[in-house]
Motif scaffolding. Structure first.
Motif, mmCIF file in Angstrom:
data_model
loop_
_atom_site.group_PDB
_atom_site.id
_atom_site.type_symbol
_atom_site.label_atom_id
_atom_site.label_comp_id
_atom_site.label_asym_id
_atom_site.label_seq_id
_atom_site.Cartn_x
_atom_site.Cartn_y
_atom_site.Cartn_z
ATOM 1 N N GLN A 191 0.821 -1.208 0.000
ATOM 2 C CA GLN A 191 0.000 0.000 0.000
ATOM 3 C C GLN A 191 0.857 1.262 0.000
ATOM 4 O O GLN A 191 0.544 2.234 -0.688
ATOM 5 N N ALA A 192 1.932 1.235 0.768
ATOM 6 C CA ALA A 192 2.792 2.417 0.857
ATOM 7 C C ALA A 192 3.349 2.801 -0.513
ATOM 8 O O ALA A 192 3.478 3.990 -0.839
ATOM 9 N N GLU A 193 3.671 1.797 -1.331
ATOM 10 C CA GLU A 193 4.204 2.089 -2.665
ATOM 11 C C GLU A 193 3.132 2.715 -3.548
ATOM 12 O O GLU A 193 3.410 3.671 -4.282
ATOM 13 N N VAL A 194 1.915 2.187 -3.474
ATOM 14 C CA VAL A 194 0.825 2.744 -4.278
ATOM 15 C C VAL A 194 0.593 4.207 -3.907
ATOM 16 O O VAL A 194 0.508 5.087 -4.773
ATOM 17 N N LEU A 195 0.508 4.465 -2.605
ATOM 18 C CA LEU A 195 0.185 5.817 -2.140
ATOM 19 C C LEU A 195 1.311 6.806 -2.401
ATOM 20 O O LEU A 195 1.071 8.009 -2.506
ATOM 21 N N ALA A 196 2.527 6.307 -2.505
ATOM 22 C CA ALA A 196 3.676 7.195 -2.728
ATOM 23 C C ALA A 196 3.949 7.453 -4.205
ATOM 24 O O ALA A 196 4.756 8.319 -4.546
ATOM 25 N N THR A 197 3.284 6.716 -5.083
ATOM 26 C CA THR A 197 3.528 6.866 -6.515
ATOM 27 C C THR A 197 2.782 8.076 -7.066
ATOM 28 O O THR A 197 1.583 8.211 -6.843
ATOM 29 N N PRO A 198 3.457 8.941 -7.787
ATOM 30 C CA PRO A 198 2.760 10.094 -8.387
ATOM 31 C C PRO A 198 1.933 9.665 -9.594
ATOM 32 O O PRO A 198 2.192 8.614 -10.194
ATOM 33 N N GLU A 199 0.966 10.469 -9.921
ATOM 34 C CA GLU A 199 0.176 10.210 -11.118
ATOM 35 C C GLU A 199 1.059 10.348 -12.354
ATOM 36 O O GLU A 199 1.872 11.266 -12.445
ATOM 37 N N SER A 200 0.859 9.441 -13.273
ATOM 38 C CA SER A 200 1.576 9.537 -14.540
ATOM 39 C C SER A 200 0.945 10.624 -15.411
ATOM 40 O O SER A 200 -0.178 11.077 -15.163
ATOM 41 N N ALA A 201 1.659 11.011 -16.452
ATOM 42 C CA ALA A 201 1.113 11.996 -17.387
ATOM 43 C C ALA A 201 -0.169 11.473 -18.021
ATOM 44 O O ALA A 201 -1.117 12.237 -18.258
ATOM 45 N N GLU A 202 -0.219 10.156 -18.285
ATOM 46 C CA GLU A 202 -1.412 9.559 -18.893
ATOM 47 C C GLU A 202 -2.610 9.632 -17.953
ATOM 48 O O GLU A 202 -3.740 9.909 -18.384
ATOM 49 N N THR A 203 -2.369 9.390 -16.669
ATOM 50 C CA THR A 203 -3.451 9.459 -15.693
ATOM 51 C C THR A 203 -3.945 10.889 -15.534
ATOM 52 O O THR A 203 -5.156 11.143 -15.487
ATOM 53 N N VAL A 204 -3.013 11.825 -15.457
ATOM 54 C CA VAL A 204 -3.391 13.233 -15.320
ATOM 55 C C VAL A 204 -4.202 13.681 -16.532
ATOM 56 O O VAL A 204 -5.280 14.281 -16.392
ATOM 57 N N SER A 205 -3.714 13.395 -17.725
ATOM 58 C CA SER A 205 -4.393 13.882 -18.922
ATOM 59 C C SER A 205 -5.787 13.284 -19.048
ATOM 60 O O SER A 205 -6.746 13.986 -19.422
ATOM 61 N N TYR A 206 -5.935 12.020 -18.709
ATOM 62 C CA TYR A 206 -7.233 11.369 -18.853
ATOM 63 C C TYR A 206 -8.232 11.872 -17.812
ATOM 64 O O TYR A 206 -9.341 12.308 -18.146
ATOM 65 N N THR A 207 -7.833 11.842 -16.555
ATOM 66 C CA THR A 207 -8.785 12.211 -15.502
ATOM 67 C C THR A 207 -9.164 13.688 -15.573
ATOM 68 O O THR A 207 -10.332 14.040 -15.385
ATOM 69 N N ARG A 208 -8.210 14.540 -15.864
ATOM 70 C CA ARG A 208 -8.531 15.966 -15.920
ATOM 71 C C ARG A 208 -9.378 16.283 -17.148
ATOM 72 O O ARG A 208 -10.195 17.206 -17.113
ATOM 73 N N TYR A 209 -9.200 15.512 -18.206
ATOM 74 C CA TYR A 209 -10.047 15.715 -19.378
ATOM 75 C C TYR A 209 -11.504 15.416 -19.029
ATOM 76 O O TYR A 209 -12.409 16.184 -19.384
ATOM 77 N N ALA B 18 -11.835 10.629 -25.261
ATOM 78 C CA ALA B 18 -11.754 9.780 -24.068
ATOM 79 C C ALA B 18 -11.318 8.371 -24.446
ATOM 80 O O ALA B 18 -10.573 7.720 -23.705
ATOM 81 N N THR B 19 -11.753 7.893 -25.597
ATOM 82 C CA THR B 19 -11.336 6.571 -26.083
ATOM 83 C C THR B 19 -9.845 6.539 -26.361
ATOM 84 O O THR B 19 -9.139 5.592 -25.991
ATOM 85 N N ARG B 20 -9.329 7.581 -27.000
ATOM 86 C CA ARG B 20 -7.884 7.650 -27.263
ATOM 87 C C ARG B 20 -7.094 7.711 -25.959
ATOM 88 O O ARG B 20 -6.018 7.089 -25.833
ATOM 89 N N LEU B 21 -7.613 8.434 -24.975
ATOM 90 C CA LEU B 21 -6.929 8.523 -23.686
ATOM 91 C C LEU B 21 -6.939 7.191 -22.966
ATOM 92 O O LEU B 21 -5.985 6.867 -22.235
ATOM 93 N N GLU B 22 -7.984 6.405 -23.162
ATOM 94 C CA GLU B 22 -8.011 5.049 -22.605
ATOM 95 C C GLU B 22 -6.892 4.209 -23.215
ATOM 96 O O GLU B 22 -6.221 3.449 -22.514
ATOM 97 N N SER B 23 -6.690 4.314 -24.514
ATOM 98 C CA SER B 23 -5.611 3.566 -25.170
ATOM 99 C C SER B 23 -4.255 3.945 -24.595
ATOM 100 O O SER B 23 -3.394 3.079 -24.374
ATOM 101 N N ARG B 24 -4.071 5.231 -24.352
ATOM 102 C CA ARG B 24 -2.794 5.683 -23.786
ATOM 103 C C ARG B 24 -2.616 5.165 -22.355
ATOM 104 O O ARG B 24 -1.486 4.940 -21.905
ATOM 105 N N PHE B 25 -3.746 4.998 -21.654
ATOM 106 C CA PHE B 25 -3.667 4.458 -20.295
ATOM 107 C C PHE B 25 -3.155 3.018 -20.332
ATOM 108 O O PHE B 25 -2.336 2.618 -19.502
ATOM 109 N N TRP B 26 -3.636 2.215 -21.307
ATOM 110 C CA TRP B 26 -3.075 0.865 -21.480
ATOM 111 C C TRP B 26 -1.590 0.952 -21.840
ATOM 112 O O TRP B 26 -0.766 0.205 -21.310
ATOM 113 N N GLN B 27 -1.283 1.854 -22.785
ATOM 114 C CA GLN B 27 0.066 1.902 -23.345
ATOM 115 C C GLN B 27 1.112 2.201 -22.283
ATOM 116 O O GLN B 27 2.248 1.705 -22.378
#
Length: 232
Positions: free
Chosen positions: A106-124, A214-223
């Protein structure tokens, strides 16, 4: 060739948007990451990267549902979205336990910053909800909510699927389950209903563009998962 009908009504908004970005939808729902889930060959590093970022995505998914309460067009819809928020928050706890089962404390999950892909998708998604109405928000969420159900369907229909000893079977089972499939169908039908009450031809171009992005951002999330295995 698909082995199942798409979600939503045949002449509804959901299927129209899906058809309007057919190439992007195929790239998302049958991404190489999904192939790896299906045949069990996905590198562990890819799945671990995905799991951590998916937890961070869930936090913003709950915030988007909270925004949906504000944007909702009825008391019934407000209640439905409030229940969804509670379910997502409970899922975050379960997700952390699931990560631990994959050797991610859990500590590793909570300490990990959001990736650029996560930021771009969620903020969109949140931006579309803030700038528009409930239809804009629901459309931006649909490739995630409904798309994962279709991904699971496609995996289950894959003739090359690894049935015995697939390390990712628990993930597949989650989204192939009747409960999740029913929820996805309900989400697609809600898009159809909002298309009638809030849509119209004048809005289709913008709404379809939101769905496609949003579909393209989903693909980037997999990538990003595949990039992690490649050292990216």
């Amino acid at each position: 060739m698909e082995h199942f009908p798409p979600f939503g009504a045949e002449d509804g908004l959901y299927r129209r948007m899906r058809a309007a970005c057919a190439a992007e939808w195929e790239a998302y729902t049958w991404h190489p990451f999904v192939h790896g889930l299906s045949d069990g060959t996905l590198p562990l590093a890819s799945f671990r990267r995905y799991l951590i970022q998916d937890y961070l995505f869930l936090i913003h998914f709950a915030r988007a549902k909270a925004l949906a309460v504000f944007k909702a067009e009825s008391i019934a819809a407000m209640r439905e979205k409030t229940e969804a928020i509670a379910a997502i928050l409970a899922e975050t706890t379960m997700h952390l336990r699931y990560c631990e089962g994959w050797g991610i404390p859990q500590a590793e999950v909570l300490a990990t910053p959001e990736s650029a892909e996560t930021v771009s998708y969620t903020r969109y998604v949140i931006d579309r909800g803030l700038a528009g109405d409930i239809l804009d928000l629901e459309v931006a969420l649909a490739p995630c909510t409904v798309g994962y159900a279709e991904v699971a369907r496609r995996i289950m229909a894959d003739p090359r699927r690894r049935v015995d000893g697939n390390p990712y079977q628990s993930w597949i089972d989650t989204y192939a389950a009747d409960g999740y499939q029913a929820m996805a169908q309900a989400a697609a039908r809600r898009i159809d209903a909002l298309g009638v009450s809030h849509g119209g031809e004048a809005r289709f171009r913008i709404i379809a563009a939101t769905f496609a992005e949003a579909t393209r951002l989903e693909s980037r999330f997999w990538q990003q998962g595949l990039d992690a295995a490649a050292g990216g």
